[in-house]
Write a protein that holds these residues in place. Structure first.
Motif, PDB file in Angstrom:
ATOM      1  N   TYR A 112       0.397 -13.885   0.774  1.00 21.88           N
ATOM      2  CA  TYR A 112      -0.547 -12.772   0.596  1.00 21.88           C
ATOM      3  C   TYR A 112      -1.963 -13.200   0.974  1.00 21.88           C
ATOM      4  CZ  TYR A 112      -3.450  -9.237  -1.608  1.00 21.88           C
ATOM      5  OH  TYR A 112      -4.392  -8.273  -1.837  1.00 21.88           O
ATOM      6  N   GLU A 148       5.166   1.081  -6.768  1.00 22.74           N
ATOM      7  CA  GLU A 148       5.503   0.842  -5.355  1.00 22.74           C
ATOM      8  C   GLU A 148       6.747  -0.019  -5.184  1.00 22.74           C
ATOM      9  OE1 GLU A 148       1.270   0.992  -3.135  1.00 22.74           O
ATOM     10  OE2 GLU A 148       1.455  -0.571  -4.631  1.00 22.74           O
ATOM     11  N   LYS A 193      -1.495  -1.790   2.064  1.00 27.14           N
ATOM     12  CA  LYS A 193      -0.483  -2.736   1.611  1.00 27.14           C
ATOM     13  C   LYS A 193       0.034  -2.329   0.233  1.00 27.14           C
ATOM     14  CE  LYS A 193      -1.942  -6.681   4.338  1.00 27.14           C
ATOM     15  NZ  LYS A 193      -2.352  -8.087   4.345  1.00 27.14           N
ATOM     16  N   LYS A 194       1.313  -2.608   0.033  1.00 24.43           N
ATOM     17  CA  LYS A 194       1.949  -2.268  -1.238  1.00 24.43           C
ATOM     18  C   LYS A 194       1.821  -3.426  -2.227  1.00 24.43           C
ATOM     19  CE  LYS A 194       6.090  -1.537   0.203  1.00 24.43           C
ATOM     20  NZ  LYS A 194       7.537  -1.182   0.173  1.00 24.43           N
ATOM     21  N   ILE A 195       1.987  -3.092  -3.508  1.00 20.72           N
ATOM     22  CA  ILE A 195       2.097  -4.105  -4.548  1.00 20.72           C
ATOM     23  C   ILE A 195       3.478  -3.959  -5.178  1.00 20.72           C
ATOM     24  CG2 ILE A 195       1.230  -4.986  -6.740  1.00 20.72           C
ATOM     25  CD1 ILE A 195      -1.507  -3.916  -6.016  1.00 20.72           C
ATOM     26  N   THR A 249       0.899 -10.011   4.556  1.00 15.95           N
ATOM     27  CA  THR A 249       2.023  -9.412   3.838  1.00 15.95           C
ATOM     28  C   THR A 249       1.562  -8.431   2.775  1.00 15.95           C
ATOM     29  OG1 THR A 249       2.037 -11.095   2.092  1.00 15.95           O
ATOM     30  CG2 THR A 249       3.305 -11.582   4.079  1.00 15.95           C
ATOM     31  N   ASP A 250       2.542  -7.675   2.265  1.00 20.33           N
ATOM     32  CA  ASP A 250       2.312  -6.917   1.040  1.00 20.33           C
ATOM     33  C   ASP A 250       2.134  -7.916  -0.109  1.00 20.33           C
ATOM     34  OD1 ASP A 250       2.553  -4.418   2.256  1.00 20.33           O
ATOM     35  OD2 ASP A 250       4.723  -4.378   1.975  1.00 20.33           O
ATOM     36  N   GLU A 251       1.639  -7.428  -1.234  1.00 24.38           N
ATOM     37  CA  GLU A 251       1.458  -8.305  -2.383  1.00 24.38           C
ATOM     38  C   GLU A 251       2.700  -8.250  -3.253  1.00 24.38           C
ATOM     39  OE1 GLU A 251      -1.881  -9.500  -5.738  1.00 24.38           O
ATOM     40  OE2 GLU A 251      -2.089  -7.612  -4.650  1.00 24.38           O
TER      41      GLU A 251
END
Length: 209
Positions: free
Chosen positions: A38, A76, A2-4, A43-45
């Protein structure tokens, strides 16, 4: 993995959430929404930073945006929101705080700085003022007019179109119910107004979740 992603909200007291003792303002509602999504694990953060300062004009934005962006920069992805104009257009002691030409220059300068870190930049419309304060000098010594709002919003719209940026039109959402959605000071939203702003903005941030 997962992206931040970071979301940075630059603005004045309306970004900060002043006069909302219930929700803390629209940006804080969005912060809680993103965190809830989140924590649900789907989901991504998306970490949102409320960088609103009461009374700030675009002069202050230009001074601080290089430092704020450098300090809060996710490799990111970053989303930048700019909500200015309600103070810029105000007249105090017979002088406009930031005239239209300088307002435009300042916004463009801030956009160029933001573009070093982000491809997703949102310009936020100025809200209409209550009829009780339109053209009237208030306790702070500032005089604001709804004609000024129209002129400065047009500058923001034109910049958005010319630079392929996003424009969030809170103005139209408030216009016909402004006396219900604004607080007693006639400038800041009340909790209903801030709630409406969050409802409009949630679909925007969902794109990044």
């Amino acid at each position: 993995m997962k992206k931040i992603v970071y979301g940075l909200f630059f603005g004045d007291s309306i970004t900060y959430g002043e006069y909302d003792g219930v929700f803390g303002g629209w940006v804080d509602i969005l912060k809680r929404y993103a965190l809830q999504k989140y924590n649900e694990g789907k989901t991504d953060e998306l970490i949102l930073f409320n960088l609103g300062i009461g009374g700030e004009t675009t002069e202050g934005l230009v001074r601080r945006i290089p430092h704020e962006m450098a300090a809060r920069n996710s490799a990111e992805g970053n989303i930048v929101f700019m909500g200015y104009g309600a103070n810029d257009l105000a007249i105090k002691d017979g002088t406009q705080m930031v005239n239209p030409e300088n307002f435009k220059t300042n916004i463009l300068t801030a956009i160029q700085e933001a573009k070093k870190y982000s491809n997703d930049i949102y310009l936020i419309s100025i809200l209409p003022f209550s009829k009780n304060v339109d053209g009237i000098v208030v306790a702070s010594g500032k005089l604001r007019t709804n004609d000024g709002v129209l002129a400065y919003n047009q500058i923001l719209k034109d910049i958005a179109v010319e630079n392929s940026l996003h424009y969030i039109d809170f103005y139209s959402a408030f216009l016909y119910d402004k006396e219900v959605l604004l607080s007693r000071d006639g400038v800041h939203p009340n909790e209903k107004g801030y709630g409406m702003m969050a409802e409009i903005a949630i679909p925007i941030i969902e794109k990044y979740l």
